[in-house]
Write a protein that holds these residues in place. Sequence first.
Motif, PDB file in Angstrom:
ATOM      1  N   ASN A   7     -26.278   9.052 -16.443  1.00 60.60           N
ATOM      2  CA  ASN A   7     -25.693   9.656 -15.244  1.00 60.60           C
ATOM      3  C   ASN A   7     -26.731  10.401 -14.417  1.00 60.60           C
ATOM      4  N   LEU A   8     -27.667  11.055 -15.078  1.00 63.74           N
ATOM      5  CA  LEU A   8     -28.732  11.758 -14.347  1.00 63.74           C
ATOM      6  C   LEU A   8     -29.568  10.776 -13.531  1.00 63.74           C
ATOM      7  N   GLU A   9     -29.853   9.623 -14.121  1.00 66.23           N
ATOM      8  CA  GLU A   9     -30.606   8.597 -13.393  1.00 66.23           C
ATOM      9  C   GLU A   9     -29.793   8.075 -12.204  1.00 66.23           C
ATOM     10  N   SER A  10     -28.491   7.880 -12.400  1.00 67.24           N
ATOM     11  CA  SER A  10     -27.633   7.399 -11.317  1.00 67.24           C
ATOM     12  C   SER A  10     -27.559   8.410 -10.182  1.00 67.24           C
ATOM     13  N   ILE A  11     -27.512   9.688 -10.523  1.00 63.17           N
ATOM     14  CA  ILE A  11     -27.508  10.728  -9.498  1.00 63.17           C
ATOM     15  C   ILE A  11     -28.795  10.650  -8.694  1.00 63.17           C
ATOM     16  N   GLY A  12     -29.906  10.461  -9.385  1.00 63.63           N
ATOM     17  CA  GLY A  12     -31.198  10.348  -8.718  1.00 63.63           C
ATOM     18  C   GLY A  12     -31.278   9.163  -7.774  1.00 63.63           C
ATOM     19  N   HIS A  13     -30.504   8.126  -8.079  1.00 68.76           N
ATOM     20  CA  HIS A  13     -30.485   6.933  -7.213  1.00 68.76           C
ATOM     21  C   HIS A  13     -29.433   7.041  -6.114  1.00 68.76           C
ATOM     22  N   GLY A  14     -28.774   8.198  -6.019  1.00 61.02           N
ATOM     23  CA  GLY A  14     -27.834   8.421  -4.924  1.00 61.02           C
ATOM     24  C   GLY A  14     -26.401   8.027  -5.194  1.00 61.02           C
ATOM     25  N   ASP A  15     -26.032   7.764  -6.432  1.00 63.25           N
ATOM     26  CA  ASP A  15     -24.660   7.381  -6.753  1.00 63.25           C
ATOM     27  C   ASP A  15     -23.775   8.637  -6.764  1.00 63.25           C
ATOM     28  N   PRO A  16     -22.897   8.813  -5.776  1.00 63.75           N
ATOM     29  CA  PRO A  16     -22.083  10.028  -5.709  1.00 63.75           C
ATOM     30  C   PRO A  16     -21.071  10.125  -6.854  1.00 63.75           C
ATOM     31  N   LYS A  17     -20.664   9.018  -7.390  1.00 66.22           N
ATOM     32  CA  LYS A  17     -19.688   9.014  -8.487  1.00 66.22           C
ATOM     33  C   LYS A  17     -20.313   9.520  -9.793  1.00 66.22           C
ATOM     34  N   ALA A  18     -21.626   9.378  -9.925  1.00 70.50           N
ATOM     35  CA  ALA A  18     -22.311   9.785 -11.158  1.00 70.50           C
ATOM     36  C   ALA A  18     -22.188  11.281 -11.404  1.00 70.50           C
ATOM     37  N   ALA A  19     -22.248  12.084 -10.338  1.00 71.30           N
ATOM     38  CA  ALA A  19     -22.116  13.529 -10.497  1.00 71.30           C
ATOM     39  C   ALA A  19     -20.735  13.887 -11.043  1.00 71.30           C
ATOM     40  N   GLU A  20     -19.706  13.194 -10.551  1.00 72.57           N
ATOM     41  CA  GLU A  20     -18.351  13.431 -11.043  1.00 72.57           C
ATOM     42  C   GLU A  20     -18.232  13.073 -12.523  1.00 72.57           C
ATOM     43  N   GLU A  21     -18.937  12.033 -12.943  1.00 70.33           N
ATOM     44  CA  GLU A  21     -18.882  11.608 -14.341  1.00 70.33           C
ATOM     45  C   GLU A  21     -19.739  12.502 -15.235  1.00 70.33           C
ATOM     46  N   LEU A  22     -20.784  13.103 -14.662  1.00 67.54           N
ATOM     47  CA  LEU A  22     -21.679  13.954 -15.452  1.00 67.54           C
ATOM     48  C   LEU A  22     -21.033  15.288 -15.792  1.00 67.54           C
ATOM     49  N   LEU A  23     -20.309  15.861 -14.862  1.00 67.60           N
ATOM     50  CA  LEU A  23     -19.744  17.192 -15.069  1.00 67.60           C
ATOM     51  C   LEU A  23     -18.943  17.317 -16.364  1.00 67.60           C
ATOM     52  N   PRO A  24     -18.020  16.419 -16.672  1.00 62.80           N
ATOM     53  CA  PRO A  24     -17.287  16.569 -17.936  1.00 62.80           C
ATOM     54  C   PRO A  24     -18.190  16.482 -19.171  1.00 62.80           C
ATOM     55  N   LEU A  25     -19.301  15.752 -19.055  1.00 62.80           N
ATOM     56  CA  LEU A  25     -20.205  15.597 -20.198  1.00 62.80           C
ATOM     57  C   LEU A  25     -21.000  16.863 -20.489  1.00 62.80           C
ATOM     58  N   VAL A  26     -21.335  17.619 -19.451  1.00 60.50           N
ATOM     59  CA  VAL A  26     -22.197  18.796 -19.636  1.00 60.50           C
ATOM     60  C   VAL A  26     -21.449  20.112 -19.443  1.00 60.50           C
ATOM     61  N   TYR A  27     -20.224  20.061 -18.978  1.00 63.58           N
ATOM     62  CA  TYR A  27     -19.503  21.285 -18.624  1.00 63.58           C
ATOM     63  C   TYR A  27     -19.373  22.238 -19.805  1.00 63.58           C
ATOM     64  N   SER A  28     -18.947  21.751 -20.944  1.00 65.45           N
ATOM     65  CA  SER A  28     -18.721  22.652 -22.077  1.00 65.45           C
ATOM     66  C   SER A  28     -20.025  23.306 -22.523  1.00 65.45           C
ATOM     67  N   GLU A  29     -21.114  22.560 -22.479  1.00 74.38           N
ATOM     68  CA  GLU A  29     -22.410  23.128 -22.861  1.00 74.38           C
ATOM     69  C   GLU A  29     -22.855  24.182 -21.844  1.00 74.38           C
TER      70      GLU A  29
END
Length: 186
Positions: A7-29
């Motif tokens: 997801n971090l790589e996708s964000i770097g490539h400009g994929d706006p959906k990747a940020a939405e998918e990343l948040l649940p993965l890192v939120y608890s941490e």
Amino acid sequence: MSDITRNLESIGHGDPKAAEELLPLVYSELRKLAASKMAREAPNQTLQPTALVHEAWQRLVGDLNPNFDGRAHFFAAAAEAMRRILIDNARRKHAIRHGGDQRRVDIEVVDVAAPGDEDQLLAVNDALDKLAAHSTVEAELVKLRYFVGMTLEEAAEVLGVSARTADNYWAHARAWLYHEIKTQRR
């Protein structure tokens, strides 16, 4: 490759959906790190861990397409964002329009108010900026430990160094910061 890295790589490539998918993965941490930091803040703190995480998230992936070089870089950036938010909050509280250096005093207990945690936070921040000029790795380690609340082992993993090396850096950074803050207060 983990989902976070992908997801971090996708964000770097400009994929706006990747940020939405990343948040649940890192939120608890991120929430856990923010909660541990906020537990050391003054009891009358108006900033809550959830708000700190959300503000840091906005600064990290807001309107930009940030490029993170993996998990370690992301969490280092999160540590820096949280540090800046806490520093901004402390500076705001010290602003004249917010009462400057005046302290709230409980009318029932009319004791002299002691210097608040904001003073210490600002002193550490100023000294940390000076330390970063000498050793960026030690400064990053302090940010991860002091501002995010990571253990020495967690911070070592994020920085990509051994726990023993992180321990040495931590000992040196603490001594250096102690000396610098002591010198500032004279």
